[in-house]
Design an enzyme around this catalytic site. Structure first.
Site, PDB file in Angstrom:
ATOM      1  N   LYS A   1      -8.522  33.522  34.571  1.00  0.00           N
ATOM      2  CA  LYS A   1      -7.442  32.593  34.934  1.00  0.00           C
ATOM      3  C   LYS A   1      -8.011  31.298  35.493  1.00  0.00           C
ATOM      4  O   LYS A   1      -7.579  30.197  35.140  1.00  0.00           O
ATOM      5  CB  LYS A   1      -6.515  33.251  35.972  1.00  0.00           C
ATOM      6  CG  LYS A   1      -5.587  34.293  35.368  1.00  0.00           C
ATOM      7  CD  LYS A   1      -4.918  35.161  36.406  1.00  0.00           C
ATOM      8  CE  LYS A   1      -4.156  36.298  35.711  1.00  0.00           C
ATOM      9  NZ  LYS A   1      -3.692  37.349  36.610  1.00  0.00           N
TER      10      LYS A   1
ATOM     11  N   GLN B   1      -2.472  38.670  42.388  1.00  0.00           N
ATOM     12  CA  GLN B   1      -2.911  39.631  41.376  1.00  0.00           C
ATOM     13  C   GLN B   1      -2.469  41.051  41.768  1.00  0.00           C
ATOM     14  O   GLN B   1      -2.664  41.478  42.906  1.00  0.00           O
ATOM     15  CB  GLN B   1      -4.447  39.559  41.244  1.00  0.00           C
ATOM     16  CG  GLN B   1      -5.031  40.435  40.165  1.00  0.00           C
ATOM     17  CD  GLN B   1      -4.668  40.014  38.753  1.00  0.00           C
ATOM     18  OE1 GLN B   1      -4.439  38.838  38.471  1.00  0.00           O
ATOM     19  NE2 GLN B   1      -4.590  40.972  37.847  1.00  0.00           N
TER      20      GLN B   1
ATOM     21  N   ASP C   1       4.622  34.083  38.101  1.00  0.00           N
ATOM     22  CA  ASP C   1       4.656  35.437  37.538  1.00  0.00           C
ATOM     23  C   ASP C   1       6.084  35.858  37.199  1.00  0.00           C
ATOM     24  O   ASP C   1       6.286  36.882  36.540  1.00  0.00           O
ATOM     25  CB  ASP C   1       4.108  36.431  38.572  1.00  0.00           C
ATOM     26  CG  ASP C   1       2.802  37.056  38.156  1.00  0.00           C
ATOM     27  OD1 ASP C   1       2.465  36.963  36.962  1.00  0.00           O
ATOM     28  OD2 ASP C   1       2.144  37.645  39.024  1.00  0.00           O
TER      29      ASP C   1
HETATM   30  N1  GUN Z   1      -2.051  42.428  36.783  1.00  0.00           N
HETATM   31  C1  GUN Z   1      -2.046  42.661  35.449  1.00  0.00           C
HETATM   32  N2  GUN Z   1      -1.258  41.765  34.831  1.00  0.00           N
HETATM   33  C2  GUN Z   1      -0.743  40.969  35.782  1.00  0.00           C
HETATM   34  C3  GUN Z   1       0.130  39.843  35.756  1.00  0.00           C
HETATM   35  O1  GUN Z   1       0.643  39.403  34.719  1.00  0.00           O
HETATM   36  N3  GUN Z   1       0.410  39.291  36.953  1.00  0.00           N
HETATM   37  C4  GUN Z   1      -0.116  39.768  38.098  1.00  0.00           C
HETATM   38  N4  GUN Z   1       0.226  39.171  39.232  1.00  0.00           N
HETATM   39  N5  GUN Z   1      -0.937  40.780  38.167  1.00  0.00           N
HETATM   40  C5  GUN Z   1      -1.257  41.383  37.002  1.00  0.00           C
END
Ligand code: GUN
Length: 298
Positions: free
Chosen positions: A58, A102, A125
């Site tokens: 990311k 996350q 998100d």
């Molecule tokens: N963990 C796995 N996929 C995601 C996601 O799309 N967002 C977040 N915050 N954590 C994740």
């Protein structure tokens, strides 16, 4: 028949390039209002190796799109109050337009409380109840990235999803539920299936669009699929391989299903690639909305 492989890697790269163009445009400003640099803050609690890989990716892709990237790594025994204080600071920080915590969080933390603390305008998100509720109500909302990616991949095959029979297998807040809402917005007819559904095979066999998001390795089999259907595999399962390494497989038995389906996403190289690209889209959209700029062209 062998299915067309939907190239998530290529489609994600094209999307990231379009985001980068739009970021450059909003950075320039319009000669009257000064430009802005969209910024994304990612919060990682603990040292889960898979989460570390995602967060690094990311960070790199955010910077490559010309956005500001802020990374916050907290120890896995962090007090919840400390995490909430960080989120409050990020909510106030004018350089931050998107906040992503996350998941999964360590068991000592309450995920719901943490997500509720994020400013809904910065909730890239799409997990805050304001955004989830707005999406369910058919209103404009920041929507979760993986379901957005699923829709874009489907539209690379079908210009319109109107009237198509879709089945979503899985009902998580992160994928299944929001995906159902996005499909409804596209005027698809949606069946929601999950671990307790009966006759899943028969339900699947009617579907023109199959979305597998259950986290069960290779659960969807070739004889579940209507010939020519489009199959989007959201699963990322790590299985032990013979040589002691791990092997990535989806929720779809790819070798079998690709003999029947019209189009299918591979794992890796399908949906996974789209999630971060859509996170960049959401950050750009959030930045424009916060600054009262017109909606970006992505
Ligand atoms: N963990 C796995 N996929 C995601 C996601 O799309 N967002 C977040 N915050 N954590 C994740």
């Amino acid at each position: 028949m062998t299915a067309r492989i939907i190239d998530g890697k290529l489609i994600a790269a094209e999307l990231r390039a379009r985001v980068a163009d739009e970021v450059a445009r909003v950075q320039r400003g319009d000669g009257i209002t000064p430009g802005i640099t969209p910024g994304l803050a990612v919060v990682l609690v603990g040292s889960d190796p898979a989460s570390q890989v995602y967060v690094r990716s990311k960070h790199k892709q955010t910077q490559a799109a010309g956005m500001a990237s802020f990374e916050h790594v907290l120890p896995d025994d962090v007090a919840q109050g400390e995490l909430l204080a960080l989120i409050a600071r990020l909510n106030r920080d004018t350089a931050v337009h998107g906040i992503l915590v996350q998941l999964p969080l360590p068991k000592t933390l309450n995920t719901e409380t943490v997500i509720n603390a994020i400013d809904p305008a910065k909730d890239v998100d799409g997990l805050h109840p304001n955004n989830a509720g707005r999406l369910a109500g058919g209103l404009a909302a920041l929507s979760p990235c993986t379901p957005l990616g699923c829709i874009i991949l489907t539209k690379s095959v079908h210009a319109s999803l109107e009237g198509m029979n879709a089945i979503v297998i899985g009902r998580s807040n992160l994928v299944g539920r929001p995906l159902v809402q996005l499909l409804l917005n596209e005027n698809a007819t949606v069946t929601i299936a999950h671990s307790r559904s009966r006759e899943l095979k028969q339900l699947c066999a009617r579907a023109d669009l199959v979305y597998a998001a259950v986290g069960k390795p290779e659960m969807v089999r070739g004889d579940w699929i209507k010939p020519g259907a489009t199959v989007i595999d959201v699963g990322i399962n790590r299985l032990p391989d013979t040589d002691g390494k791990t092997r990535l497989v989806g929720d779809v038995a790819f070798a079998e299903v690709s003999q029947v389906a019209g189009a299918i996403t591979p794992v890796p190289g399908g949906v996974g690639q789209m999630t971060v690209a859509c996170l960049l889209v959401n950050t750009l959209r959030a930045a424009c909305a916060i600054h009262g700029l017109p909606k970006p062209a992505v």
